[in-house]
Structures are given as C-alpha cells and as structure tokens.
Scaffold this motif. Structure first.
Motif, short mmCIF file in Angstrom:
data_model
loop_
_atom_site.label_atom_id
_atom_site.label_comp_id
_atom_site.label_asym_id
_atom_site.label_seq_id
_atom_site.Cartn_x
_atom_site.Cartn_y
_atom_site.Cartn_z
N ILE A 24 -39.68 36.60 28.93
CA ILE A 24 -40.73 35.59 28.88
C ILE A 24 -41.92 36.09 28.06
CG2 ILE A 24 -42.41 34.31 30.28
CD1 ILE A 24 -40.33 34.23 32.51
N LEU A 25 -42.30 37.34 28.27
CA LEU A 25 -43.43 37.91 27.52
C LEU A 25 -43.09 38.00 26.02
CD1 LEU A 25 -44.67 40.71 29.96
CD2 LEU A 25 -45.69 38.46 29.53
N ASP A 26 -41.86 38.40 25.71
CA ASP A 26 -41.45 38.47 24.30
C ASP A 26 -41.52 37.09 23.64
OD1 ASP A 26 -41.04 41.17 24.49
OD2 ASP A 26 -38.86 41.02 24.80
N PHE A 27 -41.05 36.08 24.38
CA PHE A 27 -41.11 34.73 23.83
C PHE A 27 -42.56 34.30 23.59
CE2 PHE A 27 -41.39 30.14 24.24
CZ PHE A 27 -40.40 29.72 23.37
N LEU A 28 -43.42 34.62 24.56
CA LEU A 28 -44.82 34.27 24.40
C LEU A 28 -45.46 35.02 23.23
CD1 LEU A 28 -45.96 34.14 28.14
CD2 LEU A 28 -45.62 32.21 26.59
N MET A 29 -45.11 36.30 23.07
CA MET A 29 -45.66 37.08 21.97
C MET A 29 -45.18 36.53 20.62
SD MET A 29 -47.75 39.34 23.06
CE MET A 29 -47.86 40.35 21.58
N ASP A 30 -43.89 36.22 20.54
CA ASP A 30 -43.37 35.65 19.29
C ASP A 30 -44.04 34.31 18.98
OD1 ASP A 30 -41.71 37.82 19.03
OD2 ASP A 30 -39.96 36.82 19.91
N ALA A 31 -44.20 33.50 20.01
CA ALA A 31 -44.86 32.21 19.79
C ALA A 31 -46.30 32.40 19.37
CB ALA A 31 -44.79 31.38 21.07
N ASN A 32 -46.97 33.40 19.97
CA ASN A 32 -48.35 33.67 19.59
C ASN A 32 -48.45 34.14 18.15
OD1 ASN A 32 -51.24 34.12 20.34
ND2 ASN A 32 -50.70 36.24 19.87
N ILE A 33 -47.47 34.99 17.74
CA ILE A 33 -47.47 35.46 16.35
C ILE A 33 -47.25 34.29 15.39
CG2 ILE A 33 -46.20 36.86 14.68
CD1 ILE A 33 -45.69 38.87 16.94
N ARG A 34 -46.30 33.41 15.74
CA ARG A 34 -46.05 32.26 14.87
C ARG A 34 -47.28 31.37 14.78
NH1 ARG A 34 -41.14 32.24 17.76
NH2 ARG A 34 -41.89 30.48 19.03
N LEU A 35 -47.91 31.17 15.93
CA LEU A 35 -49.13 30.34 15.92
C LEU A 35 -50.25 31.01 15.12
CD1 LEU A 35 -49.21 29.07 19.62
CD2 LEU A 35 -48.64 27.76 17.58
N SER A 36 -50.36 32.33 15.27
CA SER A 36 -51.39 33.04 14.50
C SER A 36 -51.14 32.92 13.00
CB SER A 36 -51.43 34.52 14.91
OG SER A 36 -51.75 34.65 16.28
N GLU A 37 -49.88 33.10 12.61
CA GLU A 37 -49.56 32.94 11.19
C GLU A 37 -49.83 31.52 10.71
OE1 GLU A 37 -45.53 34.13 10.97
OE2 GLU A 37 -45.96 36.31 11.02
N GLU A 38 -49.50 30.56 11.57
CA GLU A 38 -49.77 29.17 11.20
C GLU A 38 -51.27 28.92 11.07
OE1 GLU A 38 -48.71 25.24 10.24
OE2 GLU A 38 -47.52 27.09 10.42
N VAL A 39 -52.04 29.53 11.98
CA VAL A 39 -53.50 29.38 11.91
C VAL A 39 -54.03 30.00 10.62
CG1 VAL A 39 -55.66 30.11 12.95
CG2 VAL A 39 -53.85 29.21 14.39
N VAL A 40 -53.48 31.17 10.26
CA VAL A 40 -53.92 31.82 9.02
C VAL A 40 -53.60 30.95 7.81
CG1 VAL A 40 -53.53 33.80 7.51
CG2 VAL A 40 -53.80 34.15 9.96
N ARG A 41 -52.39 30.39 7.78
CA ARG A 41 -52.01 29.52 6.66
C ARG A 41 -52.90 28.28 6.61
NH1 ARG A 41 -46.70 30.94 8.31
NH2 ARG A 41 -46.51 28.97 9.45
N LYS A 42 -53.13 27.70 7.77
CA LYS A 42 -53.98 26.51 7.81
C LYS A 42 -55.40 26.85 7.37
CE LYS A 42 -50.95 23.57 9.45
NZ LYS A 42 -50.48 22.40 8.67
N THR A 43 -55.88 28.02 7.82
CA THR A 43 -57.23 28.43 7.44
C THR A 43 -57.34 28.66 5.94
OG1 THR A 43 -57.52 29.47 9.61
CG2 THR A 43 -59.05 30.12 7.87
N GLN A 44 -56.34 29.36 5.38
CA GLN A 44 -56.35 29.57 3.94
C GLN A 44 -56.27 28.25 3.18
OE1 GLN A 44 -53.06 32.23 3.30
NE2 GLN A 44 -54.21 34.05 3.97
#
Length: 281
Positions: free
Chosen positions: A138-158
């Motif tokens: 469960i923690l791994d899934f949450l971490m992976d989802a958080n990383i994907r969301l962070s990358e998406e936030v970075v792309r959206k911000t850029q």
C-alpha cells in the motif's frame, strides 16, 4: 468468462477514508483514518486495508460479486462501477465505517442514496497473512502515485510558466502595437490639421479680398474679367504694330530700278508722312 476477466487490464486505486473509531480513548491519534487499496477487474475486485498498525484483505470472487449484484437488481458492471466510485475516492455524502467483525476480522461499510433511500454496502475483510508485506504494498502504491502526481505537477507548472511567458510577450507586443498605432494616428492628425489650417487661411484671404472689392463698389467677378480683357488687348496691339513695321520694310523703291532697298532719306520721309496720316485719323 474467467479467461476474459483475467485477460482484461486491471485498474488500481487507493483512497484515504475517514472512519469513526469505536473507543477514541483506547486508540492512538489518527486511528480514525484507513487506506483502502483496490484492484478492479471486469467481474470482480480485491481490497487491502490498513490503519497503519494492522492490515486486512478481501477477495471478492466473480460468484460473490454476481450474487451481490442480483440482490440489488443491478448488472455486475453497474455494481462494480458504484463500488469503485465510493472506494476509489471518499464521497462527502457517504458515511464510512471500519468496525471489528470478530475473530480478528473487520467490516468495511459505506452508505449511498438510491431513489431517495439511504442504503449501505459492506464487505468483510480477513487479517492479512503477511501484514508487513500488505502495508508495504500500500505504501509503495501511494509513493508511486505521489511521484506520478509530483511529475504531473512539475509538467503542469512548466507548461503554465511557458504559457505565462508567452502571454507576457503577447501583452508587450500588444502594448507596442497600441503605442505605434497611437503615434501614427497622432502624426497623421497633425499633418491633417496643418493642411486644414492652411486651407482655412487661404479661404480667409480670399474672403477678405472679396469683401475689399465689394466695399470699393466693384464686382469681384467683373474685376477679374476686366483684368483678363486688358491683358488680351495689350497682346493684340503689340502683334499689330509688329506686322505694320514688317510691311514697311518690304515695300520696293519708286525708281523702278528693281532695287528693293530704298535710301535712308526716302525711308525716313515716308515714315514721317505715314505718321502724319495716322495723326490725322
């Protein structure tokens, strides 16, 4: 059907749900929160739930899902879609609970409205055979989802920053165009005003001249015509005198000798005689 279910791609979700606790004094702070990781297939689903201390799992088979769907007079697909809606994200109009079901089991339930009636669905979960592994998944899934969301936030911000820069450039360009337009209009207006003022000055001069001629008792139109006639008469008089002088010089002598040239004395006397004749006229 089993082969089709196994061949279909699985969807995964993990929701943070707020649930009431049975004895707030007997549990640590934050115990009212559970994480529900779900795997969704076309005809079945599985759940893994943890509150941070323990882990529980449930595997809803095709048969169990079909029986539940029949109890609620729903197709299997509609039953699974509704369950995913409430377990993939916490719905504000739903009440969630995670209570003890005896022998270490837990019961996860949630409420929803159907045709104006509030209903409740529940599923029984058993303790995980490997608690640490379930929590880790469960923690791994949450971490992976958080990383994907962070990358998406970075792309959206850029992308947003790029759009913002382009918007600023467009704004600057628009302001420059507006300034150039204003300067062009000002220059054109200044030239037009200068031409208009010169035309007005010329009209005032002509008007003053007309007033001056009218005050002198003269018709401005007749004055202009008289000036043109005088200019024409002077031109005709000059041309007539030139023709007469040419005819005098071309007359032959009276001696009949054939010499076209006359003596200076005779020419002078002839000129004086003709001059007297003109005076008599």
């Amino acid at each position: 059907m089993a082969a089709a279910s196994s061949a279909a791609p699985a969807r995964h979700s993990c929701a943070k749900l707020s649930v009431p606790v049975e004895d707030p004094k007997a549990v640590p702070a934050g115990a009212g929160t559970v994480f529900v990781k779900a795997t969704w297939l076309p005809s079945r689903f599985s759940l893994a739930v943890t509150d941070g201390a323990g882990a529980w799992v449930a595997d809803a088979s095709d048969h169990e899902v079909r029986l539940r769907a029949e109890q609620w007079d729903q197709p299997v697909a509609d039953y699974l879609a509704l369950a995913e809606r409430y377990l993939a994200f916490q719905q504000p109009d739903s009440t969630y609970s995670f209570h003890d079901a005896g022998k270490g089991n837990r019961r996860l339930s949630w409420t929803f409205e159907r045709q104006g009636t509030k209903l409740e669905w529940r599923w029984k979960l058993q303790p995980s055979p490997n608690t640490q592994q379930t929590i880790s998944e469960i923690l791994d899934f949450l971490m992976d989802a958080n990383i994907r969301l962070s990358e998406e936030v970075v792309r959206k911000t850029q992308s947003f920053d790029k759009l913002k820069q382009e918007a600023e450039k467009c704004l600057q360009q628009s302001e420059r165009f507006n300034n150039e337009k204003a300067e062009f209009e000002q220059a054109t207006f200044s030239k037009f005003v200068a031409v208009l003022n010169s035309k007005k000055a010329k009209l005032r001069q002509l008007r003053d001249k007309v007033v001056e001629l009218e005050s002198a008792g003269k018709n401005p139109k007749e004055e202009v015509e008289q000036e043109e006639e005088n200019s024409t008469d002077r031109t005709e008089l000059f041309e007539g005198e030139s023709d007469k002088e040419a005819s005098i010089n071309d007359e032959p002598s009276e001696t009949g000798s054939g010499n076209v040239h006359s003596s200076p004395e005779k020419s002078a006397s002839t000129s004086r005689g003709r001059g007297r004749k003109r005076e008599k006229r």
